[in-house]
Design a protein around this motif. Structure first.
Motif, PDB file in Angstrom:
ATOM      1  N   GLN A  91     -15.980   1.469   4.827  1.00 31.66           N
ATOM      2  CA  GLN A  91     -15.523   0.658   3.789  1.00 31.66           C
ATOM      3  C   GLN A  91     -16.714  -0.148   3.017  1.00 31.66           C
ATOM      4  O   GLN A  91     -17.061  -0.258   1.732  1.00 31.66           O
TER       5      GLN A  91
ATOM      6  N   ASP B 196      -7.222  -4.878  14.719  1.00 32.67           N
ATOM      7  CA  ASP B 196      -8.471  -4.174  15.075  1.00 32.67           C
ATOM      8  C   ASP B 196      -8.467  -2.655  15.178  1.00 32.67           C
ATOM      9  O   ASP B 196      -9.521  -2.013  15.255  1.00 32.67           O
ATOM     10  N   ASP B 197      -7.482  -1.889  14.953  1.00 25.51           N
ATOM     11  CA  ASP B 197      -7.482  -0.484  14.720  1.00 25.51           C
ATOM     12  C   ASP B 197      -8.023  -0.144  13.375  1.00 25.51           C
ATOM     13  O   ASP B 197      -8.224   0.976  12.878  1.00 25.51           O
ATOM     14  N   HIS B 198      -8.332  -1.214  12.539  1.00 25.28           N
ATOM     15  CA  HIS B 198      -9.244  -1.094  11.186  1.00 25.28           C
ATOM     16  C   HIS B 198     -10.723  -1.191  11.229  1.00 25.28           C
ATOM     17  O   HIS B 198     -11.456  -1.255  10.349  1.00 25.28           O
TER      18      HIS B 198
ATOM     19  N   GLU C  70       0.808  -1.144  -0.138  1.00 26.73           N
ATOM     20  CA  GLU C  70      -0.128   0.079   0.043  1.00 26.73           C
ATOM     21  C   GLU C  70       0.922   1.117  -0.130  1.00 26.73           C
ATOM     22  O   GLU C  70       1.169   1.910   0.975  1.00 26.73           O
TER      23      GLU C  70
ATOM     24  N   ASN D 218     -12.895   1.568  10.287  1.00 25.50           N
ATOM     25  CA  ASN D 218     -12.714   1.594   8.737  1.00 25.50           C
ATOM     26  C   ASN D 218     -13.692   0.547   8.047  1.00 25.50           C
ATOM     27  O   ASN D 218     -14.103   0.948   6.870  1.00 25.50           O
TER      28      ASN D 218
ATOM     29  N   TYR E 223      -6.987   6.628   0.572  1.00 21.10           N
ATOM     30  CA  TYR E 223      -6.645   5.122   1.194  1.00 21.10           C
ATOM     31  C   TYR E 223      -8.032   4.194   1.148  1.00 21.10           C
ATOM     32  O   TYR E 223      -8.019   3.084   0.645  1.00 21.10           O
ATOM     33  N   MET E 224      -8.936   4.954   1.654  1.00 17.63           N
ATOM     34  CA  MET E 224     -10.078   4.161   1.908  1.00 17.63           C
ATOM     35  C   MET E 224     -10.796   3.442   0.608  1.00 17.63           C
ATOM     36  O   MET E 224     -11.399   2.344   0.506  1.00 17.63           O
TER      37      MET E 224
ATOM     38  N   VAL F  93      -8.317   0.548  -0.921  1.00 17.07           N
ATOM     39  CA  VAL F  93      -8.335  -0.614  -0.396  1.00 17.07           C
ATOM     40  C   VAL F  93      -9.655  -1.428  -0.841  1.00 17.07           C
ATOM     41  O   VAL F  93      -9.154  -2.640  -1.146  1.00 17.07           O
TER      42      VAL F  93
ATOM     43  N   TRP G  87     -15.332 -10.295   7.562  1.00 15.06           N
ATOM     44  CA  TRP G  87     -14.071  -9.456   8.344  1.00 15.06           C
ATOM     45  C   TRP G  87     -13.607 -10.173   9.673  1.00 15.06           C
ATOM     46  O   TRP G  87     -14.349 -11.108  10.219  1.00 15.06           O
TER      47      TRP G  87
ATOM     48  N   ARG H 109      -6.945  -8.351   9.611  1.00 15.41           N
ATOM     49  CA  ARG H 109      -6.325  -7.537   9.918  1.00 15.41           C
ATOM     50  C   ARG H 109      -6.464  -6.970  11.403  1.00 15.41           C
ATOM     51  O   ARG H 109      -7.296  -7.433  12.001  1.00 15.41           O
TER      52      ARG H 109
ATOM     53  N   HIS I 246     -10.951  -8.980  12.529  1.00 13.75           N
ATOM     54  CA  HIS I 246     -10.262  -7.659  13.130  1.00 13.75           C
ATOM     55  C   HIS I 246      -9.584  -8.372  14.577  1.00 13.75           C
ATOM     56  O   HIS I 246     -10.222  -8.545  15.356  1.00 13.75           O
TER      57      HIS I 246
END
Length: 317
Positions: free
Chosen positions: A216, A207-209, A48, A212, A187-188, A191, A230, A205, A232
């Motif tokens: 998304q 869990d700070d995402h 990325e 997002n 970025y959003m 992705v 998902w 990924r 996280h």
């Protein structure tokens, strides 16, 4: 929405090349690798690198080297997000055409003035653009961004395999920018387009995402695309229970290689950071691939424990 459970499992690891491959990134890559490999699926790699100011070829090389030493082989070529910018822009224009996005001509000063007024009145500072429902005939000949026409009512529910159902009120989500006024994608948007185009079925990924994911999902729905599964995962903490940082020795994986830890022991140890299979501590790659499941990932942060790593290394050696 079509279902994603028909075809092969496809996971991805998508690091930003702004430094070395750190231990948290290595564990995320491992979880994605184990999940795909244990199910006869594909594990893909995407760099990325849209943040041109911070991305470096040296960092990309360090990430590839770290993954290679760890033995996490990926399928096909690594994808560069930056090189796919024209495709991201194309999707933003498609959303514009289907009415799920709009042109916003607001200047930075106008947005700041809106936020200051909102703060003063104790209202939400999420920007509400006056251009959202404007008649195209009133559009000026001026630079604009393309914004998502986000849902204002109800809630978005993220059905997460680790966190459970996470509900976020749509009044907490803004009309995020998809395409900047210079034509570059955010970025959003990038992705979501990349994950869709790469056929990613499971997004595993940090869990700070999590927040997002709610934003998304609105892009997936706007495009009529299937939403991935998902998962996280909680971040790794240091032995003192605080978020992992350089003072805990949060080093790049090449440092562990230099210290003589075997790659097999690192894989074994990282797999046990936040995931468990009964009381099993010492296991092979084949066992890990056969056992690894998203249901075995805990909800609380794992703690780095160098004694455990040393113990496992001794056994693997």
């Amino acid at each position: 929405m079509t279902d994603m459970s028909d075809g092969p499992v496809i996971t991805r690891f998508a690091p930003s090349p702004t430094g070395f491959l750190h231990i948290g990134g290595a564990r995320t890559a491992l979880f994605n690798w184990l999940y795909a490999r244990g199910r006869g699926g594909h594990f893909l790699l995407r760099i990325e690198d849209t943040d041109r100011a911070r991305s470096t070829p040296e960092a990309t090389a360090a990430i590839l080297k770290g993954l290679t030493w760890l033995g996490l082989d990926w399928d096909g070529e690594a994808v560069s997000q930056f090189e796919r910018a024209p495709r991201h822009a194309e999707v933003a224009r498609e959303m514009l055409a289907n009415g799920t996005a709009y042109k916003c001509f607001a200047t930075q000063d106008e947005i700041e003035a809106f936020r200051e007024a909102a703060r003063a009145e104790g209202r939400s500072t999420l920007y509400q653009s006056p251009w959202r429902d404007a008649d195209p005939a009133t559009h000026p000949d001026a630079p604009y961004v393309i914004r998502l026409k986000a849902l204002r009512e109800g809630a978005t529910v993220i059905g997460d395999k680790v966190q459970g159902d996470v509900k976020i009120g749509n009044d907490q989500l803004d009309d995020m920018v998809l395409l900047r006024s210079d034509g570059t994608p955010t970025y959003m948007l990038a992705v979501v387009v990349d994950d869709h185009d790469m056929g990613v079925t499971h997004v595993i990924r940090g869990d700070d995402h999590l927040n997002n994911a709610a934003r998304q999902m609105q892009i997936y729905h706007a495009m009529g695309w299937p939403v991935p599964v998902w998962a996280h995962i909680p971040l790794i903490h240091g032995p003192d229970g605080k978020k992992l940082s350089k003072r805990h020795g949060a080093l790049g994986v090449e440092e562990y290689q230099a210290m003589g830890y075997p790659a097999a022991a690192m894989r074994n140890y990282l797999a046990r950071l936040g995931w468990s299979h009964g009381d099993d501590e010492f296991f092979t790659d084949d066992q890990a691939k056969a056992w690894f499941a998203l249901e075995g990932i805990g909800r609380s942060p794992a703690r780095l424990d160098f004694k455990k790593l040393e113990n496992l290394s001794g056994r693997h050696l």
